[in-house]
Design a protein around this motif. Structure first.
Motif, PDB file in Angstrom:
ATOM      1  N   VAL A   1       1.027  -1.104  -0.158  1.00  0.00           N
ATOM      2  CA  VAL A   1      -0.091   0.027  -0.044  1.00  0.00           C
ATOM      3  C   VAL A   1       0.848   1.061   0.092  1.00  0.00           C
ATOM      4  CG1 VAL A   1      -1.886   1.271   1.115  1.00  0.00           C
ATOM      5  CG2 VAL A   1      -1.699  -1.271   1.291  1.00  0.00           C
ATOM      6  N   PRO A   2       0.850   2.031  -1.071  1.00  0.00           N
ATOM      7  CA  PRO A   2       1.544   3.325  -1.138  1.00  0.00           C
ATOM      8  C   PRO A   2       0.989   4.116  -0.125  1.00  0.00           C
ATOM      9  CG  PRO A   2       0.425   3.133  -3.204  1.00  0.00           C
ATOM     10  CD  PRO A   2       0.073   1.793  -2.336  1.00  0.00           C
ATOM     11  N   GLY A   3       1.655   5.378  -0.064  1.00  0.00           N
ATOM     12  CA  GLY A   3       1.165   6.717   0.411  1.00  0.00           C
ATOM     13  C   GLY A   3       0.229   6.993  -0.439  1.00  0.00           C
ATOM     14  N   TRP A   4      -1.333   7.603  -0.047  1.00  0.00           N
ATOM     15  CA  TRP A   4      -2.238   8.027  -0.745  1.00  0.00           C
ATOM     16  C   TRP A   4      -3.053   9.042  -0.343  1.00  0.00           C
ATOM     17  CZ3 TRP A   4      -3.741   3.880  -3.945  1.00  0.00           C
ATOM     18  CH2 TRP A   4      -5.026   3.954  -4.907  1.00  0.00           C
ATOM     19  N   ALA A   5      -3.448   9.736  -1.529  1.00  0.00           N
ATOM     20  CA  ALA A   5      -4.366  11.130  -1.141  1.00  0.00           C
ATOM     21  C   ALA A   5      -5.346  11.085  -2.262  1.00  0.00           C
ATOM     22  CB  ALA A   5      -3.508  12.311  -1.499  1.00  0.00           C
ATOM     23  N   GLY A   6      -6.646  11.630  -1.926  1.00  0.00           N
ATOM     24  CA  GLY A   6      -7.686  11.513  -2.896  1.00  0.00           C
ATOM     25  C   GLY A   6      -8.643  10.518  -2.427  1.00  0.00           C
ATOM     26  N   PRO A   7      -9.617  10.134  -3.288  1.00  0.00           N
ATOM     27  CA  PRO A   7     -10.616   9.173  -3.127  1.00  0.00           C
ATOM     28  C   PRO A   7      -9.617   7.816  -2.580  1.00  0.00           C
ATOM     29  CG  PRO A   7     -11.199   9.985  -4.833  1.00  0.00           C
ATOM     30  CD  PRO A   7      -9.588  10.547  -4.641  1.00  0.00           C
ATOM     31  N   SER A   8     -10.327   7.112  -1.323  1.00  0.00           N
ATOM     32  CA  SER A   8      -9.687   6.024  -0.702  1.00  0.00           C
ATOM     33  C   SER A   8      -9.803   4.873  -1.657  1.00  0.00           C
ATOM     34  CB  SER A   8     -10.188   5.877   0.703  1.00  0.00           C
ATOM     35  OG  SER A   8     -11.695   5.126   0.246  1.00  0.00           O
ATOM     36  N   PRO A   9      -8.849   3.947  -1.314  1.00  0.00           N
ATOM     37  CA  PRO A   9      -9.078   2.616  -2.181  1.00  0.00           C
ATOM     38  C   PRO A   9     -10.708   1.801  -2.151  1.00  0.00           C
ATOM     39  CG  PRO A   9      -7.179   2.552  -0.971  1.00  0.00           C
ATOM     40  CD  PRO A   9      -7.692   3.681  -0.432  1.00  0.00           C
ATOM     41  N   GLU A  10     -11.202   2.155  -0.893  1.00  0.00           N
ATOM     42  CA  GLU A  10     -12.667   1.754  -0.955  1.00  0.00           C
ATOM     43  C   GLU A  10     -13.476   2.652  -1.646  1.00  0.00           C
ATOM     44  OE1 GLU A  10     -15.862   1.096   2.840  1.00  0.00           O
ATOM     45  OE2 GLU A  10     -14.087   2.453   3.170  1.00  0.00           O
ATOM     46  N   ASP A  11     -13.244   3.741  -1.829  1.00  0.00           N
ATOM     47  CA  ASP A  11     -14.161   4.668  -2.859  1.00  0.00           C
ATOM     48  C   ASP A  11     -14.023   4.019  -4.121  1.00  0.00           C
ATOM     49  OD1 ASP A  11     -15.040   6.040  -0.705  1.00  0.00           O
ATOM     50  OD2 ASP A  11     -13.349   7.568  -0.841  1.00  0.00           O
ATOM     51  N   TRP A  12     -12.668   3.883  -4.593  1.00  0.00           N
ATOM     52  CA  TRP A  12     -12.362   3.342  -5.684  1.00  0.00           C
ATOM     53  C   TRP A  12     -12.989   2.104  -6.186  1.00  0.00           C
ATOM     54  CZ3 TRP A  12     -10.880   6.082 -10.098  1.00  0.00           C
ATOM     55  CH2 TRP A  12     -10.063   6.952  -9.615  1.00  0.00           C
ATOM     56  N   ALA A  13     -12.823   1.152  -5.046  1.00  0.00           N
ATOM     57  CA  ALA A  13     -13.571  -0.143  -5.552  1.00  0.00           C
ATOM     58  C   ALA A  13     -15.016   0.005  -5.796  1.00  0.00           C
ATOM     59  CB  ALA A  13     -13.412  -1.028  -3.984  1.00  0.00           C
ATOM     60  N   ALA A  14     -15.811   0.962  -5.197  1.00  0.00           N
ATOM     61  CA  ALA A  14     -17.069   1.213  -5.433  1.00  0.00           C
ATOM     62  C   ALA A  14     -17.194   1.866  -6.834  1.00  0.00           C
ATOM     63  CB  ALA A  14     -17.538   2.144  -4.304  1.00  0.00           C
ATOM     64  N   ARG A  15     -16.455   2.607  -7.032  1.00  0.00           N
ATOM     65  CA  ARG A  15     -16.550   3.275  -8.490  1.00  0.00           C
ATOM     66  C   ARG A  15     -16.225   2.383  -9.379  1.00  0.00           C
ATOM     67  NH1 ARG A  15     -18.084   5.622 -12.297  1.00  0.00           N
ATOM     68  NH2 ARG A  15     -17.475   7.657 -13.125  1.00  0.00           N
ATOM     69  N   LEU A  16     -15.237   1.567  -9.332  1.00  0.00           N
ATOM     70  CA  LEU A  16     -14.839   0.611 -10.465  1.00  0.00           C
ATOM     71  C   LEU A  16     -15.399  -0.649 -10.496  1.00  0.00           C
ATOM     72  CD1 LEU A  16     -10.966   1.338 -10.702  1.00  0.00           C
ATOM     73  CD2 LEU A  16     -12.852   2.395 -12.131  1.00  0.00           C
ATOM     74  N   LYS A  17     -16.276  -0.964  -9.281  1.00  0.00           N
ATOM     75  CA  LYS A  17     -16.996  -2.342  -8.900  1.00  0.00           C
ATOM     76  C   LYS A  17     -15.832  -3.499  -9.067  1.00  0.00           C
ATOM     77  CE  LYS A  17     -21.222  -0.434 -11.160  1.00  0.00           C
ATOM     78  NZ  LYS A  17     -22.182  -0.682 -11.925  1.00  0.00           N
ATOM     79  N   LEU A  18     -14.924  -3.171  -8.248  1.00  0.00           N
ATOM     80  CA  LEU A  18     -13.655  -4.136  -7.920  1.00  0.00           C
ATOM     81  C   LEU A  18     -13.566  -4.516  -6.464  1.00  0.00           C
ATOM     82  CD1 LEU A  18     -11.138  -2.922 -10.539  1.00  0.00           C
ATOM     83  CD2 LEU A  18     -12.600  -4.948 -10.797  1.00  0.00           C
ATOM     84  N   ASP A  19     -12.727  -5.489  -5.993  1.00  0.00           N
ATOM     85  CA  ASP A  19     -12.364  -5.764  -4.825  1.00  0.00           C
ATOM     86  C   ASP A  19     -11.550  -4.574  -4.342  1.00  0.00           C
ATOM     87  OD1 ASP A  19     -13.897  -7.992  -4.386  1.00  0.00           O
ATOM     88  OD2 ASP A  19     -12.283  -9.388  -4.777  1.00  0.00           O
ATOM     89  N   GLU A  20     -11.321  -4.102  -3.128  1.00  0.00           N
ATOM     90  CA  GLU A  20     -10.673  -2.908  -2.542  1.00  0.00           C
ATOM     91  C   GLU A  20      -9.141  -3.150  -3.017  1.00  0.00           C
ATOM     92  OE1 GLU A  20      -9.262  -0.777   1.373  1.00  0.00           O
ATOM     93  OE2 GLU A  20     -11.236  -1.629   1.217  1.00  0.00           O
ATOM     94  N   SER A  21      -8.624  -4.258  -2.960  1.00  0.00           N
ATOM     95  CA  SER A  21      -6.996  -4.460  -3.228  1.00  0.00           C
ATOM     96  C   SER A  21      -7.038  -4.446  -4.616  1.00  0.00           C
ATOM     97  CB  SER A  21      -6.550  -5.918  -2.727  1.00  0.00           C
ATOM     98  OG  SER A  21      -7.319  -6.850  -3.339  1.00  0.00           O
ATOM     99  N   VAL A  22      -7.837  -4.816  -5.505  1.00  0.00           N
ATOM    100  CA  VAL A  22      -7.973  -4.847  -7.149  1.00  0.00           C
ATOM    101  C   VAL A  22      -7.758  -3.397  -7.464  1.00  0.00           C
ATOM    102  CG1 VAL A  22      -8.772  -5.834  -9.156  1.00  0.00           C
ATOM    103  CG2 VAL A  22      -8.509  -7.216  -7.214  1.00  0.00           C
ATOM    104  N   ALA A  23      -8.904  -2.664  -7.055  1.00  0.00           N
ATOM    105  CA  ALA A  23      -9.176  -1.503  -7.293  1.00  0.00           C
ATOM    106  C   ALA A  23      -7.720  -0.734  -6.851  1.00  0.00           C
ATOM    107  CB  ALA A  23     -10.212  -0.687  -6.692  1.00  0.00           C
TER     108      ALA A  23
END
Length: 254
Positions: A73-95
Motif C-alpha cells: 500500500v503506497p502513501g495515498w491521497a484523494g478518494p480512498s481505495p474503498e471509494d475506488w472499489a465502489a467506483r470501479l466495482k472491484l475488490d478493494e485490493s484490486v481497485a
C-alpha cells in the motif's frame, strides 16, 4: 456490456478463431492514462515494432498491473481505495492495484508523475537524473512503486485520475488485457519526454486530429479520442467522467 465493431481485418481474424475452436487466454488486468493539456491535446506514444502486443501502434501510456501494486500500500491521497472499489466495482485490493498501476505506468512511459508531498500538492519537474534513475529502476522492477514514493516523501494523488472506460481485448488475440482507462491533466511544471524503452515516438495532438486516421492505432485508442473530441474540451470531458460507468466492459460485437 457495451460492444463495438472490429475493423474488417480483425473481424476476419475473430471469425477464423471461432471457426477453428480457439480457446481465449485470460485477459491481464491493466491501466491506461490519457494525458490531456491545453489547448485540448492528448498524448500518444508509438509502441516499438518489436513489442508482442500492438507493435508500431500509437497508444496512451499504460500497461499491466504488477503484483506488487496490490501487495503493497503506497502513501495515498484523494478518494480512498474503498471509494475506488465502489467506483470501479472491484475488490478493494484490486481497485487499489489498478489505480496504482495507472500512476506508475504513466511515470514509466512518459516521465509524468501524479504524486505530491501531500493531498494539496503535485511535484514539479521530474526530468532530472535522480528521477530518471528511479524511473528506470521501476521499469526493471528493481524498485517497487510504494518504496519509490516513500523514499521521496510523496503520496499517490488518486484524485488526479478520472475513470473513463474499460476495454477488453478480443478473444482471438494471444495477449489479452482488461484495461481501465483514466483521464488526467498534465501537472503544472511537468513535461512529457521521450523516455525510450517501449516507445519510439510520441506526440501531442488534438483528439479529433489524432483520430482521423493519420496515426495507426487500435479501436480503444481511436474510439476514446473520438469521445474526447465530441466532448469538445478538457473541462467538458472531466465533467462528463463522473456520469460514465467505467466498470462496464467494452468488448467486440457482431
Amino acid at each position: 456490456m457495451v460492444s463495438y465493431k472490429l475493423p474488417p481485418k480483425m473481424a476476419e481474424m475473430a471469425r477464423r478463431f471461432e471457426a477453428e475452436g480457439g480457446v481465449p487466454v485470460r485477459p491481464r488486468l491493466a491501466s491506461t492514462v490519457v494525458l490531456l493539456r491545453e489547448p485540448f491535446e492528448a498524448y500518444l506514444i508509438r509502441r516499438v515494432a518489436t513489442m508482442a502486443f500492438a507493435a508500431s501502434m500509437y497508444a496512451f501510456p499504460g500497461g499491466g498491473v504488477d503484483p506488487r501494486d496490490a501487495a503493497v500500500v503506497p502513501g495515498w491521497a484523494g478518494p480512498s481505495p474503498e471509494d475506488w472499489a465502489a467506483r470501479l466495482k472491484l475488490d478493494e485490493s484490486v481497485a487499489r492495484s489498478v489505480v496504482c498501476a495507472a500512476v506508475r505506468e504513466v511515470f514509466e512511459e512518459s516521465g509524468v508523475l501524479l504524486a505530491g508531498a501531500d493531498a494539496d500538492t503535485v511535484v514539479g519537474d521530474v526530468s532530472g537524473p535522480d528521477w530518471e534513475q528511479a524511473r528506470r529502476a521501476l521499469i526493471a522492477r528493481e524498485l517497487g512503486f510504494a518504496e519509490f514514493l516513500s523514499r521521496n516523501g510523496l503520496v499517490l494523488r488518486s484524485d488526479l485520475l478520472a475513470p473513463w472506460s474499460r476495454w477488453v481485448t478480443p478473444e482471438f488475440e494471444p495477449r489479452r488485457f482488461d484495461t481501465y482507462f483514466f483521464l488526467a491533466l498534465l501537472p503544472k511544471g511537468q513535461v512529457t519526454r521521450d523516455v525510450g524503452g517501449e516507445a519510439d515516438d510520441h506526440v501531442w495532438c488534438a483528439p479529433g486530429e489524432a483520430a482521423d486516421g493519420r496515426y495507426t492505432m487500435l479501436p480503444p485508442t481511436s474510439h476514446t479520442l473520438l469521445e474526447l473530441a465530441e466532448a469538445g474540451g478538457i473541462e467538458a470531458a472531466l465533467a462528463a467522467a463522473p456520469e460514465r460507468d467505467p466498470s462496464d466492459a467494452i468488448r467486440p460485437g457482431a
